[in-house]
Design an enzyme around this catalytic site. Structure first.
Site, PDB file in Angstrom:
ATOM      1  CB  ALA A 169      -0.870  -0.016   1.248  1.00 18.27           C
TER       2      ALA A 169
ATOM      3  N   GLY B 185       0.791  -5.155   1.252  1.00 13.17           N
ATOM      4  CA  GLY B 185      -0.426  -5.331   0.458  1.00 13.17           C
ATOM      5  C   GLY B 185      -0.184  -6.057  -0.855  1.00 13.17           C
TER       6      GLY B 185
ATOM      7  CD  GLU C  74      -1.882  -7.769   3.558  1.00 21.50           C
ATOM      8  OE1 GLU C  74      -1.586  -6.590   3.251  1.00 21.50           O
ATOM      9  OE2 GLU C  74      -2.527  -8.064   4.566  1.00 21.50           O
TER      10      GLU C  74
ATOM     11  CD  GLU D 284       1.814  -5.429   5.908  1.00 20.02           C
ATOM     12  OE1 GLU D 284       2.700  -6.289   6.126  1.00 20.02           O
ATOM     13  OE2 GLU D 284       0.950  -5.537   5.017  1.00 20.02           O
TER      14      GLU D 284
HETATM   15  C1  HXC Z   1       4.933   4.423  -1.370  1.00 19.88           C
HETATM   16  C2  HXC Z   1       6.789   3.482  -2.298  1.00 19.88           C
HETATM   17  C3  HXC Z   1       6.488   2.248  -1.708  1.00 19.88           C
HETATM   18  C4  HXC Z   1       5.305   2.153  -0.910  1.00 19.88           C
HETATM   19  C5  HXC Z   1       8.300   2.025  -2.823  1.00 19.88           C
HETATM   20  N1  HXC Z   1       7.916   3.302  -2.981  1.00 19.88           N
HETATM   21  N2  HXC Z   1       7.450   1.365  -2.049  1.00 19.88           N
HETATM   22  N3  HXC Z   1       6.019   4.557  -2.112  1.00 19.88           N
HETATM   23  N4  HXC Z   1       4.578   3.275  -0.774  1.00 19.88           N
HETATM   24  N5  HXC Z   1       4.901   1.019  -0.345  1.00 19.88           N
HETATM   25  C6  HXC Z   1       8.590   4.347  -3.752  1.00 19.88           C
HETATM   26  C7  HXC Z   1       9.779   4.937  -2.998  1.00 19.88           C
HETATM   27  O1  HXC Z   1       9.343   5.890  -2.055  1.00 19.88           O
HETATM   28  C8  HXC Z   1      10.552   5.565  -4.135  1.00 19.88           C
HETATM   29  O2  HXC Z   1       9.959   6.781  -4.553  1.00 19.88           O
HETATM   30  C9  HXC Z   1      10.327   4.568  -5.272  1.00 19.88           C
HETATM   31  O3  HXC Z   1       9.143   3.828  -4.950  1.00 19.88           O
HETATM   32  C10 HXC Z   1      11.471   3.585  -5.440  1.00 19.88           C
HETATM   33  O4  HXC Z   1      11.707   2.962  -4.185  1.00 19.88           O
HETATM   34  P1  HXC Z   1      13.146   2.918  -3.470  1.00 19.88           P
HETATM   35  O5  HXC Z   1      12.909   2.719  -2.019  1.00 19.88           O
HETATM   36  O6  HXC Z   1      13.965   4.089  -3.860  1.00 19.88           O
HETATM   37  O7  HXC Z   1      13.768   1.615  -4.138  1.00 19.88           O
HETATM   38  P2  HXC Z   1      14.712   0.505  -3.476  1.00 19.88           P
HETATM   39  O8  HXC Z   1      15.807   1.153  -2.676  1.00 19.88           O
HETATM   40  O9  HXC Z   1      15.065  -0.428  -4.572  1.00 19.88           O
HETATM   41  O10 HXC Z   1      13.792  -0.257  -2.414  1.00 19.88           O
HETATM   42  C11 HXC Z   1      12.655  -0.955  -2.845  1.00 19.88           C
HETATM   43  C12 HXC Z   1      11.777  -1.393  -1.625  1.00 19.88           C
HETATM   44  C13 HXC Z   1      11.495  -0.162  -0.748  1.00 19.88           C
HETATM   45  C14 HXC Z   1      12.565  -2.430  -0.816  1.00 19.88           C
HETATM   46  C15 HXC Z   1      10.516  -2.022  -2.195  1.00 19.88           C
HETATM   47  O11 HXC Z   1      10.958   0.887  -1.577  1.00 19.88           O
HETATM   48  C16 HXC Z   1      10.528  -0.437   0.350  1.00 19.88           C
HETATM   49  O12 HXC Z   1      10.906  -0.958   1.401  1.00 19.88           O
HETATM   50  N6  HXC Z   1       9.250  -0.040   0.168  1.00 19.88           N
HETATM   51  C17 HXC Z   1       8.252  -0.186   1.165  1.00 19.88           C
HETATM   52  C18 HXC Z   1       7.792  -1.631   1.255  1.00 19.88           C
HETATM   53  C19 HXC Z   1       6.731  -1.834   2.333  1.00 19.88           C
HETATM   54  O13 HXC Z   1       7.000  -1.558   3.518  1.00 19.88           O
HETATM   55  N7  HXC Z   1       5.527  -2.282   1.927  1.00 19.88           N
HETATM   56  C20 HXC Z   1       4.441  -2.492   2.840  1.00 19.88           C
HETATM   57  C21 HXC Z   1       3.625  -1.248   2.977  1.00 19.88           C
HETATM   58  S1  HXC Z   1       2.360  -1.431   4.166  1.00 19.88           S
HETATM   59  P3  HXC Z   1      10.616   8.205  -4.164  1.00 19.88           P
HETATM   60  O14 HXC Z   1       9.742   9.163  -4.947  1.00 19.88           O
HETATM   61  O15 HXC Z   1      10.468   8.331  -2.686  1.00 19.88           O
HETATM   62  O16 HXC Z   1      12.034   8.132  -4.639  1.00 19.88           O
HETATM   63  C22 HXC Z   1       1.122  -2.232   3.364  1.00 19.88           C
HETATM   64  C23 HXC Z   1      -0.164  -2.406   4.135  1.00 19.88           C
HETATM   65  C24 HXC Z   1      -1.240  -3.109   3.351  1.00 19.88           C
HETATM   66  O17 HXC Z   1       1.249  -2.648   2.254  1.00 19.88           O
HETATM   67  C25 HXC Z   1      -2.563  -3.126   4.095  1.00 19.88           C
HETATM   68  C26 HXC Z   1      -3.258  -1.810   4.088  1.00 19.88           C
HETATM   69  C27 HXC Z   1      -4.579  -1.830   4.757  1.00 19.88           C
END
Ligand code: HXC
Length: 254
Positions: free
Chosen positions: A62, A107, A110, A130
C-alpha cells in the site's frame, strides 16, 4: 493505472505505477477493484493473471505516503477497499494467478495470497513488513498467509517482517513454482485452465475455498451434492464421452 489485456479466454491484469514500485494508492486500488469486478462477471474471461509492470516489483505494498495521513475511520475504509479486491480474486468464479516479479511486499503479498495460484520469478521478494511501520497487515495477510503456509510460518513472517526470496517462498509453499520469465509460466497455466470446463473450475474453487474453514462434514456433504449436480452439465457428458471415444474434449461451459 491498471492495464487489462486479453489473449483469447485469458486476461492479463497489470498494475502499472512505476514511480512507486507499483505501490497502491486510492486511485490505483479503486481501479483494480473495479476491473476485477468486471472480470468476475465476464463469462468470456476464463482465467485471470495479476502482475506488476516492469522488472522491479509486483506491488511494493500500500502507498505508505498516502497511509501516513490517515485517521482511524479512513484507515478502516482503506483496509476495506483492499479486502474487496482480495475477495474478488479469491471468490471470482474462475482461476486467478499471481505472476510475481520483484517485490511483493505488504499489500502486494496480500493480493498475491488472495489469488488461487502464485508463480514467482527468481527475482521475487515476498513478505509482510507492516510491523516495521508500526502497523499490521490489513488486506488479508493475518488470515491468508496462515491458510497458504501454515500458522507457524505465517506468525514468524508477520511478527518479524522478514522478506523471503523465491527459493524460500517455494520451500514454504508461499508460491507454487519459480520460473523466468514468470509471465510465460502464468500464461501457459492460464491457457491450460481456460481449456478446461469452466463449470468444473467454478465449482472446485467454491468447494476448495471452504476446505480450511466451516464444518468438515458439511463441506463434504456440499461436495457430494455438487458432484451429483455437475452430471446435468453438457461439459460432464462431453468430458466423459471424449474419454470413451479416445479424443480430446471440447468444453462449452454449459
Ligand atoms: C509508497 C513506495 C512504496 C510504498 C516504494 N515506494 N514502495 N512509495 N509506498 N509502499 C517508492 C519509494 O518511495 C521511491 O519513490 C520509489 O518507490 C522507489 O523505491 P526505493 O525505495 O527508492 O527503491 P529501493 O531502494 O530499490 O527499495 C525498494 C523497496 C522499498 C525495498 C521495495 O521501496 C521499500 O521498502 N518499500 C516499502 C515496502 C513496504 O514496507 N511495503 C508495505 C507497505 S504497508 P521516491 O519518490 O520516494 O524516490 C502495506 C499495508 C497493506 O502494504 C494493508 C493496508 C490496509
Amino acid at each position: 493505472m491498471i492495464k487489462v489485456e486479453r489473449e483469447a479466454a485469458t486476461v492479463l491484469v497489470t498494475i502499472d505505477r512505476p514511480e512507486a514500485m507499483n505501490a497502491l494508492d486510492v486511485a490505483t486500488l479503486t481501479e483494480l477493484r473495479d476491473r476485477l469486478r468486471e472480470l468476475a462477471a465476464d463469462e468470456s474471461a476464463r482465467a485471470v493473471i495479476l502482475t506488476g509492470a516492469g522488472e522491479k516489483a509486483f506491488v511494493a505494498g500500500a502507498d505508505i505516503k498516502y497511509m501516513s495521513g490517515l485517521d482511524v475511520e479512513q484507515a478502516k475504509e482503506w483496509g476495506a477497499l483492499g479486502h474487496e479486491a482480495g475477495r474478488l480474486l479469491e471468490t471470482m468464479p474462475k482461476p486467478t494467478i499471481a505472476a510475481i516479479n520483484g517485490f511483493a511486499l505488504g499489500g502486494g503479498c496480500e493480493l498475491a495470497l488472495a489469488c488461487d495460484i502464485r508463480y514467482a520469478a527468481t527475482s521475487a521478494k515476498l513478505g509482510q513488513p507492516e510491523v516495521n511501520l508500526g502497523i499490521i497487515p490489513g488486506w488479508g495477510g493475518t488470515q491468508r498467509l496462515a491458510r497458504v503456509c501454515g500458522l507457524g510460518v505465517a506468525k514468524e513472517l508477520i511478527f518479524t517482517g522478514r522478506i523471503v526470496g523465491a527459493d524460500e517462498a517455494l520451500r514454504i509453499g508461499l508460491v507454487n513454482a519459480v520460473q523466468d520469465p514468470v509471465l510465460d509460466k502464468a500464461r501457459e497455466v492460464a491457457t491450460l485452465l481456460a481449456s478446461k470446463s469452466p463449470i468444473a473450475l467454478r465449482l472446485m474453487k467454491e468447494l476448495a475455498n471452504r476446505a480450511l474453514g466451516g464444518d468438515h462434514a458439511e463441506n463434504l456433504a456440499a461436495e457430494g451434492e455438487t458432484f451429483g449436480e455437475i452430471f446435468s452439465s453438457e461439459d460432464a457428458k462431453e468430458g466423459m464421452t471424449a474419454f470413451v471415444e479416445k479424443r480430446e474434449p471440447r468444453f462449452s461451459g454449459r
